[in-house]
Design a protein around this motif. Structure first.
Motif, mmCIF file in Angstrom:
data_model
loop_
_atom_site.group_PDB
_atom_site.id
_atom_site.type_symbol
_atom_site.label_atom_id
_atom_site.label_comp_id
_atom_site.label_asym_id
_atom_site.label_seq_id
_atom_site.Cartn_x
_atom_site.Cartn_y
_atom_site.Cartn_z
ATOM 1 N N ALA A 127 12.823 89.516 11.987
ATOM 2 C CA ALA A 127 12.486 90.600 12.905
ATOM 3 C C ALA A 127 11.053 91.112 12.718
ATOM 4 O O ALA A 127 10.708 92.176 13.239
ATOM 5 N N LEU A 128 10.207 90.359 11.971
ATOM 6 C CA LEU A 128 8.834 90.819 11.730
ATOM 7 C C LEU A 128 7.948 90.470 12.908
ATOM 8 O O LEU A 128 7.525 89.317 13.080
ATOM 9 N N TRP A 129 7.625 91.445 13.717
ATOM 10 C CA TRP A 129 6.741 91.261 14.865
ATOM 11 C C TRP A 129 5.296 91.177 14.385
ATOM 12 O O TRP A 129 4.867 91.940 13.517
ATOM 13 N N GLY A 130 4.537 90.244 14.920
ATOM 14 C CA GLY A 130 3.132 90.107 14.543
ATOM 15 C C GLY A 130 2.916 89.371 13.243
ATOM 16 O O GLY A 130 1.844 89.468 12.638
ATOM 17 N N CYS A 131 3.897 88.595 12.816
ATOM 18 C CA CYS A 131 3.830 87.892 11.531
ATOM 19 C C CYS A 131 2.600 86.994 11.435
ATOM 20 O O CYS A 131 1.894 86.990 10.418
ATOM 21 N N GLU A 132 2.335 86.240 12.485
ATOM 22 C CA GLU A 132 1.208 85.300 12.454
ATOM 23 C C GLU A 132 -0.128 86.031 12.378
ATOM 24 O O GLU A 132 -1.055 85.585 11.686
ATOM 25 N N ASP A 133 -0.249 87.163 13.059
ATOM 26 C CA ASP A 133 -1.491 87.944 12.989
ATOM 27 C C ASP A 133 -1.705 88.495 11.580
ATOM 28 O O ASP A 133 -2.837 88.516 11.072
ATOM 29 N N ILE A 134 -0.616 88.948 10.956
ATOM 30 C CA ILE A 134 -0.711 89.457 9.584
ATOM 31 C C ILE A 134 -1.180 88.352 8.646
ATOM 32 O O ILE A 134 -2.055 88.559 7.802
ATOM 33 N N ARG A 135 -0.607 87.170 8.800
ATOM 34 C CA ARG A 135 -0.982 86.044 7.947
ATOM 35 C C ARG A 135 -2.464 85.701 8.106
ATOM 36 O O ARG A 135 -3.169 85.470 7.114
ATOM 37 N N ARG A 136 -2.945 85.691 9.348
ATOM 38 C CA ARG A 136 -4.346 85.338 9.588
ATOM 39 C C ARG A 136 -5.286 86.375 8.999
ATOM 40 O O ARG A 136 -6.331 86.023 8.416
ATOM 41 N N MET A 137 -4.968 87.660 9.142
ATOM 42 C CA MET A 137 -5.816 88.703 8.572
ATOM 43 C C MET A 137 -5.830 88.616 7.048
ATOM 44 O O MET A 137 -6.873 88.822 6.405
ATOM 45 N N ASP A 138 -4.674 88.301 6.460
ATOM 46 C CA ASP A 138 -4.619 88.170 5.007
ATOM 47 C C ASP A 138 -5.476 86.998 4.548
ATOM 48 O O ASP A 138 -6.219 87.112 3.565
ATOM 49 N N GLU A 139 -5.381 85.870 5.246
ATOM 50 C CA GLU A 139 -6.179 84.703 4.879
ATOM 51 C C GLU A 139 -7.675 84.977 5.014
ATOM 52 O O GLU A 139 -8.484 84.467 4.233
ATOM 53 N N ALA A 140 -8.034 85.789 5.994
ATOM 54 C CA ALA A 140 -9.448 86.115 6.206
ATOM 55 C C ALA A 140 -9.950 87.179 5.237
ATOM 56 O O ALA A 140 -11.156 87.443 5.174
ATOM 57 N N GLY A 141 -9.031 87.802 4.497
ATOM 58 C CA GLY A 141 -9.421 88.838 3.550
ATOM 59 C C GLY A 141 -9.724 90.179 4.186
ATOM 60 O O GLY A 141 -10.342 91.044 3.556
ATOM 61 N N THR A 142 -9.284 90.372 5.442
ATOM 62 C CA THR A 142 -9.572 91.636 6.139
ATOM 63 C C THR A 142 -8.391 92.602 6.131
ATOM 64 O O THR A 142 -8.551 93.758 6.524
ATOM 65 N N LEU A 143 -7.219 92.149 5.699
ATOM 66 C CA LEU A 143 -6.040 93.008 5.706
ATOM 67 C C LEU A 143 -6.140 94.033 4.587
ATOM 68 O O LEU A 143 -6.194 93.692 3.411
ATOM 69 N N ALA A 144 -6.168 95.316 4.962
ATOM 70 C CA ALA A 144 -6.340 96.381 3.977
ATOM 71 C C ALA A 144 -5.011 96.987 3.547
ATOM 72 O O ALA A 144 -4.811 97.298 2.369
ATOM 73 N N SER A 145 -4.084 97.176 4.484
ATOM 74 C CA SER A 145 -2.797 97.771 4.131
ATOM 75 C C SER A 145 -1.739 97.327 5.129
ATOM 76 O O SER A 145 -2.040 96.984 6.269
ATOM 77 N N LEU A 146 -0.496 97.352 4.669
ATOM 78 C CA LEU A 146 0.632 96.934 5.490
ATOM 79 C C LEU A 146 1.840 97.774 5.100
ATOM 80 O O LEU A 146 2.241 97.803 3.940
ATOM 81 N N LYS A 147 2.396 98.468 6.084
ATOM 82 C CA LYS A 147 3.560 99.322 5.857
ATOM 83 C C LYS A 147 4.642 98.942 6.854
ATOM 84 O O LYS A 147 4.381 98.789 8.048
ATOM 85 N N VAL A 148 5.856 98.752 6.355
ATOM 86 C CA VAL A 148 6.993 98.412 7.210
ATOM 87 C C VAL A 148 8.072 99.465 7.036
ATOM 88 O O VAL A 148 8.529 99.714 5.915
ATOM 89 N N THR A 149 8.468 100.090 8.143
ATOM 90 C CA THR A 149 9.545 101.080 8.136
ATOM 91 C C THR A 149 10.746 100.502 8.875
ATOM 92 O O THR A 149 10.615 100.044 10.013
ATOM 93 N N ARG A 249 9.676 97.666 17.056
ATOM 94 C CA ARG A 249 10.667 96.745 17.626
ATOM 95 C C ARG A 249 12.050 97.369 17.506
ATOM 96 O O ARG A 249 12.463 97.781 16.420
ATOM 97 N N ARG A 250 12.753 97.449 18.623
ATOM 98 C CA ARG A 250 14.137 97.941 18.638
ATOM 99 C C ARG A 250 15.052 96.741 18.881
ATOM 100 O O ARG A 250 15.092 96.206 19.981
ATOM 101 N N ASN A 251 15.745 96.352 17.843
ATOM 102 C CA ASN A 251 16.595 95.171 17.881
ATOM 103 C C ASN A 251 18.044 95.603 18.125
ATOM 104 O O ASN A 251 18.635 96.279 17.280
#
Length: 284
Positions: A127-149, A249-251
């Motif tokens: 159910a992780l929306w935007g998973c691929e975008d998160i992965r790309r930002m992490d690989e690029a070293g630009t991901l600063a923080s990630l919070k999942v509620t 996301r409302r599943n």
């Protein structure tokens, strides 16, 4: 003229026969062969009544004799903890309980087993929306923080330890209650069936990992028929300016269900992507 031989269907074994396991078994039997997949067996500690005997695997020690190509775990993290390495010696493995990877020793052993056996350890997006975008930002070293509620009705949680007591208090309170807010790693063994989406986020963003991803768990009787997943991402943009993205996301989910209904289709899509990688850890 010689006929071209059709490629062999990938034989798929399923560990677990709850709501998700039954759904995947049915999909493999009804839709799998034209897509290149066939059901090899189903194993479950609780039994697999309703399936013909040839599709029932009573003992996991017999798995090497099944000729299985891919094993899909949708049972419990302990199954992967106990059998994951042995499975990877013979087949690819789709881990439906990625909370088990919060244990550093288990993660290390599974990664080494995948590399040594030449088989792939697959982690489904769920159910992780935007998973691929998160992965790309992490690989690029630009991901600063990630919070999942994750917000669910109290009846949808299967919790351990002190969180179980907090859940009982939340049910008595009758309103939304924050059960946990902090690093993801300590939460995984306390809610192994409920925070797999969060675990996927840690796999997608290894620079943050289970210690850097922030997890927030909310019990709310006001959402009896859905699971709400809110993902908040902050990245460093041009000239050091912050980029922030929030998705909600409302599943849809049956009352008391651990897994949302839309997640079943997501799992089926992930299963279909499990081929052609080899010896690595792969999001799918």
């Amino acid at each position: 003229m010689a006929q071209t031989q059709s490629p062999r269907c990938r034989r798929v074994g399923i560990l677990g026969y709850g709501q998700l396991g039954r759904f995947l078994a049915l999909q493999l039997q009804s839709r799998g062969p034209p897509l290149g997949f066939t059901l090899a067996f189903v194993w479950s500690r609780g039994g697999v009544e309703g399936l013909p005997p040839p599709l029932r695997l009573g003992d996991l020690r017999l798995l090497p004799q099944t000729g299985v190509d891919l094993v899909v775990e949708v049972a419990h993290p302990e199954v992967i903890r106990e059998h994951g390495e042995k499975i990877l010696a013979h087949a690819d493995l789709l881990v439906g309980s990625p909370t088990v990877l919060a244990d550093p020793e288990v993660e290390r052993r599974l990664r080494e087993a995948a590399k040594g056996g030449g088989h792939t350890l697959y982690v489904p997006r769920g159910a992780l929306w935007g998973c691929e975008d998160i992965r790309r930002m992490d690989e690029a070293g630009t991901l600063a923080s990630l919070k999942v509620t994750m917000t669910k009705s109290p009846q949808s949680f299967r919790l351990e330890g002190h969180l179980r007591e907090l859940l009982e208090a939340a049910m008595a309170a009758g309103g939304p209650v924050v059960l946990y807010d902090g690093p993801l790693r300590p939460l995984c063994p306390l809610a192994p069936n409920n925070v797999n989406t969060m675990a996927v986020a840690a796999v997608a963003a290894p620079r943050l990992g289970f210690d850097g991803v922030r997890a927030r768990l909310v019990a709310d009787p006001g959402v009896p028929d859905c699971h709400v997943v809110e993902v908040e991402v902050t990245a460093v943009g041009d000239e050091g300016r912050a980029l922030s993205v929030t998705t909600v996301r409302r599943n849809p989910a049956s009352p008391g269900a651990v897994t949302g209904t839309a997640t079943r289709d997501t799992f089926w899509d992930s299963l279909r992507a499990c081929h052609g990688h080899g010896g690595c850890v792969q999001l799918c």
